[in-house]
Design an enzyme around this catalytic site. Structure first.
Site, PDB file in Angstrom:
ATOM      1  N   HIS A 148       0.830  -1.204   0.000  1.00  0.00           N
ATOM      2  CA  HIS A 148       0.000   0.000   0.000  1.00  0.00           C
ATOM      3  C   HIS A 148       0.864   1.255   0.000  1.00  0.00           C
ATOM      4  O   HIS A 148       0.608   2.198  -0.766  1.00  0.00           O
ATOM      5  CB  HIS A 148      -0.902  -0.020   1.241  1.00  0.00           C
ATOM      6  N   GLU A 149       1.903   1.281   0.827  1.00  0.00           N
ATOM      7  CA  GLU A 149       2.763   2.468   0.908  1.00  0.00           C
ATOM      8  C   GLU A 149       3.570   2.660  -0.371  1.00  0.00           C
ATOM      9  O   GLU A 149       3.764   3.788  -0.834  1.00  0.00           O
ATOM     10  CB  GLU A 149       3.688   2.366   2.119  1.00  0.00           C
ATOM     11  N   HIS A 192       1.451   4.326  -2.896  1.00  0.00           N
ATOM     12  CA  HIS A 192       1.406   5.782  -2.722  1.00  0.00           C
ATOM     13  C   HIS A 192       2.593   6.438  -3.432  1.00  0.00           C
ATOM     14  O   HIS A 192       2.445   7.478  -4.082  1.00  0.00           O
ATOM     15  CB  HIS A 192       1.457   6.138  -1.237  1.00  0.00           C
ATOM     16  N   GLU A 221      -6.289   7.228  -0.716  1.00  0.00           N
ATOM     17  CA  GLU A 221      -6.255   6.011   0.099  1.00  0.00           C
ATOM     18  C   GLU A 221      -6.946   4.863  -0.623  1.00  0.00           C
ATOM     19  O   GLU A 221      -6.447   3.735  -0.646  1.00  0.00           O
ATOM     20  CB  GLU A 221      -6.908   6.267   1.456  1.00  0.00           C
TER      21      GLU A 221
END
Length: 316
Positions: A156-157, A160, A234
């Site tokens: 997930h990071e 980003h 998100e």
């Protein structure tokens, strides 16, 4: 739980591009551009109301300076605010290998890894581009997540970073902060600048009240625009990260654990950076859902699990 790169064989292999590209990413980029343009317009409008042409020029200069600082130094500022320390490979070789494997899948350089000295479970990414990125995890997240779940969080990071969300979030937060600061200046100085400006322009009391109304509403509008950026990013990082790891359920499970962890152990060292974290580090029950920097965890989990069902049917 043991970990190996062959455990998850549904993610893109050999550096294949993620399916989040194309029109979907273009749409997100256009939406983000509109939102950031709205924030910039609010800053300039407030500058004009506070000081006329001179105030407009000062606001424009301030926006340029703040965005310059945000672009070049956002990663260092965010890490320093939280007392993050570099995590050496010998301290957690498996974690470095995990990040390397995910970075390879995402076709990006391996970001630097940092540790935040807090037991509050969370993680965030920062940096202006994949070549200048860092991923930070707290000591607490290493305690409550197993390696499969942590891998989902790291994916997930990295999503980003790949999507340039780290830069966009920082710029949005900076502009929203400028607007809020301008409103605070109004109250400190008692509105004298507004009255003088409006008298000079012949607007009188009506013009002063109009300007005052703008400055009262602008911080709320700026916050909502910033939250729109954060929330949409998100959802996008959840989807891209789940695709990158090939394991949506792992991220869904991690989010539920992290939400409970944030409720039991809120982390408020730097509230202005709360939007950077994978879950809101502040006490979620103390903030209205409308003004939360993150989408509701149940909705994020629902989307991930729907994505997981479709993914296995398609046989990624």
């Amino acid at each position: 739980m043991s970990y190996s790169s062959s455990t998850f064989d549904t993610a893109p292999r050999g550096g294949a591009p993620l399916r989040g590209s194309g029109w979907h990413r273009l749409g997100n980029a256009l939406k983000t551009t509109v939102l950031l343009a709205g924030l910039t317009a609010l800053v300039l409008l407030i500058g004009q109301k506070l000081g006329g042409p001179r105030g407009l020029a000062m606001a424009g200069f301030f926006v340029v300076v703040m965005n310059f600082v945000s672009y070049w130094f956002s990663d260092k500022i965010a890490l320093a605010m939280h007392g993050a320390q570099p995590l050496a490979r010998e301290q957690a070789p498996w974690l470095h290998e995990m990040v390397e494997e995910l970075a390879t899948r995402a076709k990006m350089p391996k970001p630097k890894i940092y540790m935040l000295p807090t037991r509050a479970p969370n993680a965030f990414a920062t940096g202006r581009s994949p070549k200048h990125a860092a991923v930070a995890v707290t000591a607490g997240i290493m305690e409550i997540l197993d390696r499969r779940e942590l891998r989902g969080v790291l994916a997930h990071e990295l999503a980003h970073v790949a999507n340039r969300d780290t830069l966009i979030g920082t710029v949005a937060a900076t502009l929203a902060g400028v607007i809020s600061y301008a409103a605070q200046m109004l109250f400190w100085f008692g509105g004298s600048m507004l009255s003088r400006s409006d008298d000079d322009e012949g607007g009188g009391l009506a013009g002063a009240m109009s300007s005052l109304g703008l400055l009262l509403v602008a911080p709320i509008a700026a916050t909502l625009l910033q939250l729109a950026v954060s929330r949409s990013r998100e959802y996008g990082a959840d989807a891209t990260g789940a695709e990158l790891s090939g394991d949506p359920e792992a991220l869904a499970s991690a989010l539920m654990k992290l939400e409970r962890g944030a409720e039991l152990m809120p982390y408020d060292r730097a509230p202005a950076t709360s939007h950077l974290f994978i879950v809101n580090p502040l006490s979620g029950r103390a903030v209205m859902a409308l003004f939360s920097t993150h989408p509701p965890i149940p909705e994020r989990v629902r989307r991930l699990r729907e994505m997981g069902g479709r993914s296995w049917q398609r046989g990624w």
